[in-house]
Every structure is written in structure tokens, then in C-alpha cells.
Design an enzyme around this catalytic site. Structure first.
Site, short mmCIF file in Angstrom:
data_model
loop_
_atom_site.label_atom_id
_atom_site.label_comp_id
_atom_site.label_asym_id
_atom_site.label_seq_id
_atom_site.Cartn_x
_atom_site.Cartn_y
_atom_site.Cartn_z
CG PHE A 176 23.22 -7.19 41.44
CD1 PHE A 176 23.49 -5.83 41.34
CD2 PHE A 176 22.58 -7.66 42.57
CE1 PHE A 176 23.11 -4.95 42.35
CE2 PHE A 176 22.19 -6.78 43.60
CZ PHE A 176 22.47 -5.43 43.48
CG ASP B 113 25.68 -13.86 44.69
OD1 ASP B 113 24.68 -14.34 45.25
OD2 ASP B 113 25.83 -12.64 44.52
CE LYS C 87 17.51 -11.64 45.93
NZ LYS C 87 16.81 -10.36 45.98
N1 PLP Z 1 23.64 -11.18 44.95
C1 PLP Z 1 22.60 -11.50 44.17
C2 PLP Z 1 22.75 -12.56 43.13
C3 PLP Z 1 21.38 -10.83 44.31
O1 PLP Z 1 20.36 -11.12 43.50
C4 PLP Z 1 21.27 -9.83 45.31
C5 PLP Z 1 20.02 -9.07 45.46
O2 PLP Z 1 19.18 -9.03 44.61
C6 PLP Z 1 22.38 -9.55 46.11
C7 PLP Z 1 23.54 -10.25 45.91
C8 PLP Z 1 22.29 -8.52 47.19
O3 PLP Z 1 21.51 -9.03 48.25
P1 PLP Z 1 20.81 -8.04 49.30
O4 PLP Z 1 19.90 -7.16 48.54
O5 PLP Z 1 20.12 -8.98 50.27
O6 PLP Z 1 21.90 -7.30 49.98
#
Ligand code: PLP
Length: 400
Positions: free
Chosen positions: A139, A224, A253
Site C-alpha cells: 500500500f 516506503d 505519519k
Molecule cells: N504508504 C504506506 C506504507 C502507508 O501506510 C500509508 C498510509 O497508511 C501511505 C503510504 C499513505 O500515506 P498518507 O495517508 O499520509 O497519504
């Protein structure tokens, strides 16, 4: 103040119905607890989905926000502010990478990382070098670039076509990864620990193979770490836990203590692919967010919270395992530090709802996984309370 029912009615009428909210109206938080509109206290093991790493209303975060808000909340990226460069320098020093770009969210950090990897690919080898290798079960966010790298149909379906040229390989499938990466690959994109995918770790060998494949084909290795980074594993960056350094790492986050801020950090070798005017944002890197992020990093260091994450995280993992061993409906416990999961044999949402009624907030993902993303200030006594409630709720669910 409005009642929960009044708020629900307004939202039902006026908000896009994109969230399956629990019937809880939270008014405030303090430390590891939040309080609902009736004053009832809840142990918060969700931590704002990984944002509230210092818990709620941490005095140093509150103080710095108050002070900076009175001076300047936002200044345009047309001008310098005191904190953006300082924060970049601190993150580069802590990560060993060379440059930073600040965004407003994790998704945007991933979008920027993808644009940079494409630009770098085009620069070294021409327009054909634009393919991305990503992981099934991943994700990365909900915009088209991030969604195109997200290996889960439930997020993508209904929005096709996605960005072309993305190939997915299974988690920890080294042979599949090697077969997928070629001279047209500009990026390999990996969450070292998949969060929304159910807290699933990449093996060290898989990450090493990704590093080698990226080097061999001059592709950018992008980690990520939006969910697993900034201390959650007990190392400031998850890649330090695994011993494999990426070319680009995306973070967000908890970075600015709850003020929206994301970033990607990048090695010099790739960084020059984005020159003046090639990328930008109105909000990213403002003085309030950047100063608060510097304070977040200082608190982590000065309160020795990485040690706490390792010790209390290990305790949480042991206690969850002991509980799972005795439960008829628990299948597996997995996780590192303050990122833990319990896989169930039954849907998790009802368990989450019952735990909430009993004063403990837990999250669920992938239908059958209970996920724990507690604040780093958690203590063993809080774990004990969470486990007591979970034991009761699991027992009850096993009977039904
Ligand atoms: N990447 C990962 C691994 C995530 O857990 C999340 C959100 O949960 C995102 C990207 C997206 O981040 P945001 O919700 O701050 O746009």
C-alpha cells in the site's frame, strides 16, 4: 458540543461516505489515552494509525506548536524559513542519505519519489527507462501514481486505467524479483514491513536481492517507510533494522507530531534528476511542521524512545503470542517494535468494536488481522491492560 448522534447525522448528510467509522466521538487525548465526549477513557493502541508516536498532547510538542504558531505557521517556498533546511540536514545525518524534499502526506512523498525515479531513469537511459517493480500486498497511497504501485485490487478497482509499466512480484520472492527487473526498470518499490497488507515483513535476503538488482540495472531502490519508519521498529529508519540502504526513503505519519508532513530522502546520485521547477508544493516544508518535526526527533533521542520501542515492543509481542497460544480463534502473531499484528481465524472488526466498548482501541486490516500501532511511550502496564481486555473479548468471540 454536539452529541455523537448529531455529528453522525451531519456527516451522513454532508460527507462523502468513504470511511467506516466506529461509533466513538473522541474529544481529547493525553499520553497513551484518549477520552470520548462523555469523559470515558480509552487506551489508544491505534495511535492515529501510526501518527501519534509520542502519544497525545506531549508537552514539548504542544509548547513548540504554540510558540511557532504565534510567529509563522506557513511561509511560501518562494522564501527561506529557519527550519526546513535544518530538518533536511537532521534527517540526512540520521539516515545517511543526502537530500530531502518535503510534502504534506505519505502519498505525496511516494508520488515525488516516483517522479524522481522516472526523471533519473530518463536522464541516464532515455524514455524507455520508466518501469516500476512493486510488491503484491503493498500500500503506497490513493493518488494515481501511488495507487498504481499499490499491489491490492481492493484499492485499485473502479479507477483503472492505472499508470502503465508497473509489475508486481510476491513478497519475498527473490527469483520473481530478479526476473521482473531489467534495463527498463527505473524503480523497485518496497515497504520493508507491509502495514496495510497485514504487518508482513520483507526478509533481509529479499531486501538485499532488491538492492543488488537495483544496482545492476541502475534503478532506484525506494523504501516506503511511511508506516514502519521514524522509530516504529526500534531503529529510526526500518532500513537500519534490516541492514539494507535504499536510494530513496519515504517517511510521513509521526514526523511532525500530528501536523501533516511527509518527506522523501534521496542519495545524491539520483537527487539531481529533479531540478528547479520540476517539483513543488504549496504547503510542504512550512515552518510550523518542520520545527515540530525537529522537536519530534529531539524527543525521540532525548527520551531514549527507541530503547523503549524495542523493550516494550518485545514485551507486547510476547504477551500477544502467549494470548494467541491459548485462544481458539488466533492464528499467528507477527511484528517488530511498536508494529504488531494478530491474525485471526474470524473477522477482526467485531473484535475491534468489542475491545473499544471495553476501553481499548485496536485497529483491523485485511479483514482478519488485528493491528497494533501504539505510541512509543507505551509502558508494560499499558500492555497488560490491553491484553486483559483482548483476552476477555477473544474468549467471548470464541464462544459465539
Ligand atoms: N504508504 C504506506 C506504507 C502507508 O501506510 C500509508 C498510509 O497508511 C501511505 C503510504 C499513505 O500515506 P498518507 O495517508 O499520509 O497519504
Amino acid at each position: 458540543m454536539h452529541t455523537l448522534q448529531e455529528i453522525q447525522a451531519i456527516e451522513q448528510k454532508c460527507l462523502l461516505q468513504t470511511y467506516a467509522r466506529y461509533p466513538l466521538l473522541i474529544e481529547r487525548g493525553k499520553g497513551v489515552y484518549v477520552y470520548d465526549s462523555g469523559g470515558k477513557k480509552y487506551l489508544d493502541l491505534v495511535g492515529g494509525l501510526g501518527v501519534n508516536a509520542l502519544g497525545h498532547a506531549h508537552p514539548r510538542i504542544v509548547k513548540v506548536i504554540r510558540d511557532q504558531a504565534a510567529k509563522a505557521i506557513h511561509l511560501s517556498n518562494l522564501y527561506y524559513n529557519e527550519y526546513q533546511g535544518q530538518l533536511a540536514a537532521k534527517l540526512c545525518q540520521l539516515s545517511g542519505l543526502d537530500r530531502a524534499f518535503f510534502s504534506n502526506s505519505g502519498t505525496e512523498a511516494m508520488e515525488g519519489a516516483l517522479k524522481l525515479a522516472r526523471a533519473a531513469g530518463h536522464k541516464t537511459s532515455g524514455d524507455a527507462k520508466c518501469k516500476v517493480v512493486a510488491l503484491a500486498g503493498s500500500f503506497h497511497g490513493r493518488t494515481f501514481g501511488a495507487l498504481s504501485m499499490t499491489g491490492q485490487d481492493k484499492y485499485r478497482s473502479g479507477f483503472e486505467p492505472m499508470l502503465g509499466g508497473v509489475e508486481f512480484v510476491s513478497l519475498n520472492d527473490i527469483a520473481g524479483l530478479r526476473a521482473a527487473v531489467d534495463e527498463d526498470t527505473c524503480a523497485i518499490v518496497v515497504e520493508p514491513i507491509q502495514g496495510e497488507g497485514g504487518v508482513r515483513e520483507c526478509s533481509r535476503e529479499f531486501l538485499q536481492a532488491a538492492r543488488e538488482a537495483a544496482d545492476q540495472h541502475q534503478a532506484a531502490l525506494i523504501f516506503d517507510e511511511i508506516q514502519c519508519g521514524l522509530g516504529r521498529t526500534g531503529a529510526l529508519f526500518a532500513f537500519q533494522h534490516f541492514g539494507v540502504t535504499p536510494d530513496i526513503v519515504a517517511i510521513a505519519k509521526p514526523l511532525a507530531g500530528g501536523i501533516p508532513l511527509g518527506a522523501f530522502l534521496v542519495r545524491e546520485k539520483f537527487a539531481s534528476a529533479l531540478s528547479t521547477g520540476k517539483h513543488g508544493t504549496t504547503f510542504g516544508g512550512g515552518p510550523l511542521a518542520c520545527r515540530t518535526a525537529l522537536e519530534y526527533l529531539a524527543v525521540i533521542e532525548e527520551e531514549k524512545l527507541l530503547e523503549r520501542v524495542r523493550a516494550v515492543g518485545a514485551y507486547l509481542n510476547r504477551e500477544l503470542k502467549a494470548l494467541a497460544a491459548k485462544s481458539k480463534i488466533a492464528r499467528e502473531v507477527r511484528g517488530i517494535g511498536m508494529m504488531q499484528a494478530m491474525e485471526l481465524a474470524v473477522p477482526a472488526r467485531a473484535i475491534v468494536g468489542r475491545a473499544m466498548e471495553e476501553g481499548v482501541l485496536i485497529n483491523s486490516t485485511q479483514d482478519t488481522v488485528l493491528r497494533f500501532l501504539p505510541p512509543f511511550i507505551l509502558e508494560e502496564k499499558h500492555v497488560d491492560k490491553g491484553i486483559r481486555v483482548l483476552r476477555r473479548v477473544l474468549k467471548e468471540a470464541a464462544k459465539n
